[in-house]
Design a protein around this motif. Structure first.
Motif, PDB file in Angstrom:
ATOM      1  N   GLN A  29       0.818  -1.216   0.000  1.00  0.00           N
ATOM      2  CA  GLN A  29       0.000   0.000   0.000  1.00  0.00           C
ATOM      3  C   GLN A  29       0.850   1.264   0.000  1.00  0.00           C
ATOM      4  OE1 GLN A  29      -2.633  -0.206   3.381  1.00  0.00           O
ATOM      5  NE2 GLN A  29      -3.395  -2.228   2.789  1.00  0.00           N
TER       6      GLN A  29
ATOM      7  N   LYS B 255      -8.235  17.482  -3.929  1.00  0.00           N
ATOM      8  CA  LYS B 255      -8.553  16.354  -4.801  1.00  0.00           C
ATOM      9  C   LYS B 255      -7.850  16.468  -6.144  1.00  0.00           C
ATOM     10  CE  LYS B 255     -13.018  15.217  -2.738  1.00  0.00           C
ATOM     11  NZ  LYS B 255     -14.478  15.039  -2.939  1.00  0.00           N
TER      12      LYS B 255
ATOM     13  N   LEU C 254      -8.127  14.010  -9.211  1.00  0.00           N
ATOM     14  CA  LEU C 254      -7.685  12.616  -9.219  1.00  0.00           C
ATOM     15  C   LEU C 254      -8.855  11.717  -8.851  1.00  0.00           C
ATOM     16  CD1 LEU C 254      -4.245  12.984  -7.421  1.00  0.00           C
ATOM     17  CD2 LEU C 254      -4.684  12.828  -9.883  1.00  0.00           C
ATOM     18  N   TYR C 255      -8.960  10.588  -9.540  1.00  0.00           N
ATOM     19  CA  TYR C 255     -10.073   9.672  -9.308  1.00  0.00           C
ATOM     20  C   TYR C 255      -9.524   8.264  -9.091  1.00  0.00           C
ATOM     21  CZ  TYR C 255     -12.899  13.515 -11.074  1.00  0.00           C
ATOM     22  OH  TYR C 255     -13.486  14.745 -11.253  1.00  0.00           O
ATOM     23  N   GLY C 256     -10.233   7.491  -8.329  1.00  0.00           N
ATOM     24  CA  GLY C 256      -9.836   6.114  -8.059  1.00  0.00           C
ATOM     25  C   GLY C 256     -10.768   5.510  -7.033  1.00  0.00           C
ATOM     26  N   LEU C 257     -10.331   4.423  -6.417  1.00  0.00           N
ATOM     27  CA  LEU C 257     -11.152   3.744  -5.417  1.00  0.00           C
ATOM     28  C   LEU C 257     -11.274   4.610  -4.176  1.00  0.00           C
ATOM     29  CD1 LEU C 257     -12.654   1.125  -4.599  1.00  0.00           C
ATOM     30  CD2 LEU C 257     -10.481   0.324  -3.624  1.00  0.00           C
ATOM     31  N   GLN C 258     -12.501   4.867  -3.752  1.00  0.00           N
ATOM     32  CA  GLN C 258     -12.788   5.665  -2.568  1.00  0.00           C
ATOM     33  C   GLN C 258     -13.434   4.773  -1.501  1.00  0.00           C
ATOM     34  OE1 GLN C 258     -12.048   9.142  -2.453  1.00  0.00           O
ATOM     35  NE2 GLN C 258     -10.997   8.635  -4.366  1.00  0.00           N
TER      36      GLN C 258
ATOM     37  N   PHE D 181     -15.952   4.269  -6.897  1.00  0.00           N
ATOM     38  CA  PHE D 181     -14.957   4.978  -7.703  1.00  0.00           C
ATOM     39  C   PHE D 181     -15.434   6.407  -7.898  1.00  0.00           C
ATOM     40  CE2 PHE D 181     -13.940   0.618  -8.692  1.00  0.00           C
ATOM     41  CZ  PHE D 181     -12.551   0.634  -8.749  1.00  0.00           C
TER      42      PHE D 181
END
Length: 328
Positions: free
Chosen positions: A69, A184, A187-191, A327
């Motif tokens: 991680q 932020k 940026l996007y991804g697993l939330q 996401f």
């Protein structure tokens, strides 16, 4: 996940009190049609060596997950990371120690209450998992004899979630104090979903957070979040989950009605929220929605245990996240 199985009673174990009280006549009969035999004594390997071996492997996989991680090196996956940077494995100790601390406390809550009520139980059997996420599937405890009455069922069932929750709360406070708030920046991804308890402590630590900012959880905070997630899962009032034990001890045959009410909620959340709820709903149907009877269902819980039951319900509400992963 944690799911300690309670073996049914044996034919001929009918108590002097009326065991049919508070049981649905269309579901249960006495004596139940269960096998009337005492299981063979387990071997020393299954009693001691297997739990220790599984725990050691789970320590390794959770260390691996925690180190992966926080890895900043360009790698092609968890295996590539382990092969190229095995010396960085110990960097996963904050996550591994926190997560295992929560899970061990949870399981030994069950174990020690089983000892108090003289119900033979195995040591926790930890299940190693893939390091791409958290490195474990939780743990189980096997009961080696029937639970005699509702008081014992309640105590054993509720002890694990409460004990694990206390450790998770402490870890959450520490983890949030080590976390950071960042913009932020598109940026996007697993939330991760935010249960009520996380929202409350985040407000205490950081104050109001603008919508354009987000919390980057420290590994200790992420392990605490997962501890809350596991606690909420186990407190679902279905089958032989901890919540099923507690609900049956509190409500008797009405536990089945409560479980059937929860099932469509999981389906709805699975369709419009996190698809994993659909899998969880399917597993509950496969394993069984209704809780099996105890030998003596007429034993009264008393006011103190009823209040602890309401505490368990409050813990579920504070820990539950309708959409734990998304996401965005």
């Amino acid at each position: 996940m944690d799911d300690h199985k309670v073996p049914p009673g044996r034919i001929g174990d009918r108590p002097e009190e009326n065991p049919q009280e508070d049981l649905p006549s269309d579901t249960y009969e006495w004596p139940p049609e269960w096998e009337a035999h005492v299981p063979e004594a387990p071997s020393i390997f299954s009693i001691l060596y297997l739990p220790i071996l599984l725990f050691v492997v789970t320590v390794f996989t959770t260390l691996w997950a925690g180190a992966y991680q926080v890895n900043t090196h360009p790698v092609k996956g968890a295996w590539d990371f382990l092969i190229r940077y095995p010396e960085n494995l110990f960097q996963g100790w904050p996550f591994a120690a926190t997560l295992l601390g929560i899970l061990v406390t949870h399981e030994f809550g069950h174990f020690w209450l089983s000892r108090i009520h003289r119900v033979p139980a195995s040591l926790p059997m930890f299940i190693p998992g893939p390091p791409q996420f958290i490195g474990t599937f939780g743990a189980i405890i096997r009961m080696r004899s029937p639970i005699m009455n509702r008081r014992a069922l309640f105590d054993i069932g509720v002890a694990g979630p409460i004990a694990g929750f206390v450790v998770a709360v402490v870890a959450l406070i520490i983890g949030l104090s080590l976390s950071t708030v960042v913009p932020k920046l598109g940026l996007y991804g697993l939330q991760l979903g935010e249960p009520l308890l996380l929202q409350f402590f985040a407000w205490l630590v950081f104050g109001p957070i603008p919508e354009t900012y987000d919390i980057v959880l420290h590994p200790v905070g992420f392990a605490a979040w997962f501890g809350l997630f596991v606690t909420a899962l186990n407190l679902l009032p279905v089958g032989q989950l901890d919540g099923g034990h507690v609900a049956f001890a509190l409500f008797g045959r009405r536990q089945r009605t409560l479980a059937y009410a929860v099932l469509p909620i999981l389906v709805v959340l699975g369709i419009w929220g996190w698809p994993g709820w659909l899998l969880w709903a399917g597993l509950t149907v496969l394993v069984g929605i209704a809780h099996p009877p105890v030998i003596d269902p007429s034993a009264e819980l008393g006011r103190g245990r009823v209040w602890v039951g309401w505490l368990a319900i409050a813990i579920f509400v504070l820990s539950f996240s309708p959409v734990p992963f998304y996401f965005g």
